[in-house]
Design a protein around this motif. Structure first.
Motif, mmCIF file in Angstrom:
data_model
loop_
_atom_site.group_PDB
_atom_site.id
_atom_site.type_symbol
_atom_site.label_atom_id
_atom_site.label_comp_id
_atom_site.label_asym_id
_atom_site.label_seq_id
_atom_site.Cartn_x
_atom_site.Cartn_y
_atom_site.Cartn_z
ATOM 1 N N VAL A 1 0.850 -1.182 0.000
ATOM 2 C CA VAL A 1 0.000 0.000 0.000
ATOM 3 C C VAL A 1 0.887 1.234 0.000
ATOM 4 C CG1 VAL A 1 -1.755 1.278 1.285
ATOM 5 C CG2 VAL A 1 -1.802 -1.197 1.270
ATOM 6 N N ALA A 2 0.576 2.164 -0.888
ATOM 7 C CA ALA A 2 1.305 3.425 -0.908
ATOM 8 C C ALA A 2 0.890 4.236 0.315
ATOM 9 C CB ALA A 2 0.981 4.197 -2.180
ATOM 10 N N GLN A 3 1.866 4.843 0.963
ATOM 11 C CA GLN A 3 1.585 5.627 2.160
ATOM 12 C C GLN A 3 0.807 6.886 1.781
ATOM 13 O OE1 GLN A 3 2.098 4.777 5.271
ATOM 14 N NE2 GLN A 3 3.013 2.834 4.648
ATOM 15 N N VAL A 4 -0.249 7.151 2.541
ATOM 16 C CA VAL A 4 -1.081 8.328 2.323
ATOM 17 C C VAL A 4 -0.915 9.232 3.539
ATOM 18 C CG1 VAL A 4 -3.433 9.123 1.941
ATOM 19 C CG2 VAL A 4 -2.707 6.936 1.002
ATOM 20 N N LYS A 5 -0.737 10.523 3.297
ATOM 21 C CA LYS A 5 -0.532 11.456 4.403
ATOM 22 C C LYS A 5 -1.810 11.676 5.198
ATOM 23 C CE LYS A 5 3.166 13.941 2.094
ATOM 24 N NZ LYS A 5 3.594 15.215 1.511
ATOM 25 N N GLN A 6 -2.938 11.549 4.539
ATOM 26 C CA GLN A 6 -4.212 11.819 5.198
ATOM 27 C C GLN A 6 -4.635 10.623 6.044
ATOM 28 O OE1 GLN A 6 -7.312 12.638 2.447
ATOM 29 N NE2 GLN A 6 -8.773 13.267 3.999
ATOM 30 N N THR A 7 -5.167 10.910 7.226
ATOM 31 C CA THR A 7 -5.728 9.837 8.044
ATOM 32 C C THR A 7 -7.232 9.866 7.860
ATOM 33 O OG1 THR A 7 -5.861 11.296 9.952
ATOM 34 C CG2 THR A 7 -3.889 9.920 9.746
ATOM 35 N N TYR A 8 -7.801 8.699 7.782
ATOM 36 C CA TYR A 8 -9.229 8.567 7.525
ATOM 37 C C TYR A 8 -9.956 8.122 8.787
ATOM 38 C CZ TYR A 8 -7.961 8.712 2.593
ATOM 39 O OH TYR A 8 -7.482 9.088 1.366
ATOM 40 N N LEU A 9 -11.217 8.402 8.817
ATOM 41 C CA LEU A 9 -12.065 7.981 9.923
ATOM 42 C C LEU A 9 -12.237 6.465 9.857
ATOM 43 C CD1 LEU A 9 -13.768 9.122 12.240
ATOM 44 C CD2 LEU A 9 -15.700 9.153 10.694
ATOM 45 N N GLY A 10 -11.937 5.782 10.937
ATOM 46 C CA GLY A 10 -12.078 4.326 11.004
ATOM 47 C C GLY A 10 -10.913 3.561 10.416
ATOM 48 N N GLU A 11 -9.841 4.241 10.068
ATOM 49 C CA GLU A 11 -8.709 3.585 9.419
ATOM 50 C C GLU A 11 -8.085 2.518 10.312
ATOM 51 O OE1 GLU A 11 -4.296 4.756 7.626
ATOM 52 O OE2 GLU A 11 -5.745 6.333 8.074
ATOM 53 N N THR A 12 -7.789 2.867 11.561
ATOM 54 C CA THR A 12 -7.125 1.897 12.439
ATOM 55 C C THR A 12 -8.032 0.712 12.730
ATOM 56 O OG1 THR A 12 -7.831 3.168 14.366
ATOM 57 C CG2 THR A 12 -5.626 3.597 13.527
ATOM 58 N N GLU A 13 -9.337 0.971 12.912
ATOM 59 C CA GLU A 13 -10.267 -0.128 13.179
ATOM 60 C C GLU A 13 -10.344 -1.075 11.990
ATOM 61 O OE1 GLU A 13 -10.908 3.048 13.716
ATOM 62 O OE2 GLU A 13 -11.498 3.249 15.813
ATOM 63 N N LEU A 14 -10.394 -0.510 10.782
ATOM 64 C CA LEU A 14 -10.444 -1.354 9.588
ATOM 65 C C LEU A 14 -9.177 -2.196 9.456
ATOM 66 C CD1 LEU A 14 -12.014 1.102 7.004
ATOM 67 C CD2 LEU A 14 -12.970 -1.089 7.698
ATOM 68 N N LYS A 15 -8.024 -1.571 9.672
ATOM 69 C CA LYS A 15 -6.766 -2.317 9.539
ATOM 70 C C LYS A 15 -6.674 -3.430 10.584
ATOM 71 C CE LYS A 15 -3.925 1.268 7.413
ATOM 72 N NZ LYS A 15 -2.795 2.181 7.607
ATOM 73 N N HIS A 16 -7.051 -3.127 11.830
ATOM 74 C CA HIS A 16 -7.003 -4.164 12.871
ATOM 75 C C HIS A 16 -7.984 -5.290 12.562
ATOM 76 C CE1 HIS A 16 -4.181 -2.152 15.440
ATOM 77 N NE2 HIS A 16 -4.947 -1.082 15.586
ATOM 78 N N PHE A 17 -9.161 -4.923 12.072
ATOM 79 C CA PHE A 17 -10.139 -5.960 11.741
ATOM 80 C C PHE A 17 -9.633 -6.849 10.613
ATOM 81 C CE2 PHE A 17 -13.439 -7.377 8.825
ATOM 82 C CZ PHE A 17 -14.031 -8.330 9.625
ATOM 83 N N PHE A 18 -9.097 -6.241 9.554
ATOM 84 C CA PHE A 18 -8.633 -7.047 8.423
ATOM 85 C C PHE A 18 -7.502 -7.979 8.837
ATOM 86 C CE2 PHE A 18 -10.324 -3.565 5.476
ATOM 87 C CZ PHE A 18 -11.492 -4.263 5.248
ATOM 88 N N LYS A 19 -6.625 -7.506 9.710
ATOM 89 C CA LYS A 19 -5.548 -8.374 10.196
ATOM 90 C C LYS A 19 -6.138 -9.546 10.981
ATOM 91 C CE LYS A 19 -1.071 -8.197 12.400
ATOM 92 N NZ LYS A 19 -0.043 -7.332 12.957
ATOM 93 N N TYR A 20 -7.088 -9.243 11.864
ATOM 94 C CA TYR A 20 -7.737 -10.293 12.655
ATOM 95 C C TYR A 20 -8.482 -11.262 11.749
ATOM 96 C CZ TYR A 20 -10.712 -12.511 16.124
ATOM 97 O OH TYR A 20 -11.339 -13.442 16.905
ATOM 98 N N MET A 21 -9.170 -10.717 10.751
ATOM 99 C CA MET A 21 -9.950 -11.555 9.840
ATOM 100 C C MET A 21 -9.049 -12.518 9.069
ATOM 101 S SD MET A 21 -12.411 -10.302 6.787
ATOM 102 C CE MET A 21 -13.174 -11.451 5.670
ATOM 103 N N CYS A 22 -7.939 -11.994 8.549
ATOM 104 C CA CYS A 22 -7.048 -12.842 7.755
ATOM 105 C C CYS A 22 -6.455 -13.977 8.583
ATOM 106 C CB CYS A 22 -5.939 -12.001 7.140
ATOM 107 S SG CYS A 22 -6.549 -10.865 5.889
#
Length: 180
Positions: free
Chosen positions: A81-102
């Motif tokens: 994933v290319a690094q994006v300077k902007q932080t999005y709403l729910g970004e950390t929750e989505l990343k943690h969920f996807f890691k847990y899901m995988c």
């Protein structure tokens, strides 16, 4: 019934047309009227001046669907994933969920589904992210159903094996009795 519907439509359309004419007339009158005299701003009170207010917070920014999919692919491996300077709403929750899901979708799909449902309700996701989460729910539901089918198949196989073992024991007993 049809005439009543037509009458209602006529009344509604005429009120819409009339209200449109009234607003258009008001706009034309304000344009035609003479410009207001310029008032001396030095004689005004401070109470009549608008008070400066802080700018309202910007609306929360949700990630685009492409970014969400990229995070999912990154957490499951094999995608950078290319690094994006902007932080999005729910970004950390989505990343943690996807890691847990995988890591856990094959071993404990029920826990993954409960986390997915919590994540879905945690934010007012845009439609494209909601659709992606819905697709993930379908995937996890299929995994849950496959696990249940596998368990049912394993139970049936155990039952068949135990019945085969009893039949084998009965056949061995018959051979023993014939030899005696």
């Amino acid at each position: 019934m049809r005439s009543r519907l037509m009458a209602i439509l006529c009344v509604l359309s005429s009120t819409i047309i009339l209200s449109g004419c009234e607003t258009n007339n008001a706009q034309q009158q304000s344009v035609v009227s003479s410009p207001a005299p310029v008032a001396d701003t030095t004689t005004k009170n401070k109470s009549t001046l608008p008070s400066p207010k802080a700018r309202p917070k910007s609306d929360p920014t949700y990630p685009p669907a492409e970014q969400v999919i990229a995070w999912h692919a990154n957490q499951c491996g094999g995608f950078k994933v290319a690094q994006v300077k902007q932080t999005y709403l729910g970004e950390t929750e989505l990343k943690h969920f996807f890691k847990y899901m995988c890591l856990n979708v094959n071993t404990d799909p029920n826990a993954v589904m409960s986390k997915l449902l919590k994540l879905d309700l945690a934010y007012f996701w845009p439609d494209d992210i909601k659709q992606y989460l819905w697709l993930q729910k379908q995937q996890v539901t299929m995994q849950i159903n496959a696990k249940k089918e596998q368990q049912a198949l394993n139970d049936k196989m155990q039952e068949t094996l135990s019945s085969l073992a009893t039949i084998e024991q009965q056949l061995l007993l018959r051979e023993d009795t014939k030899e005696q």
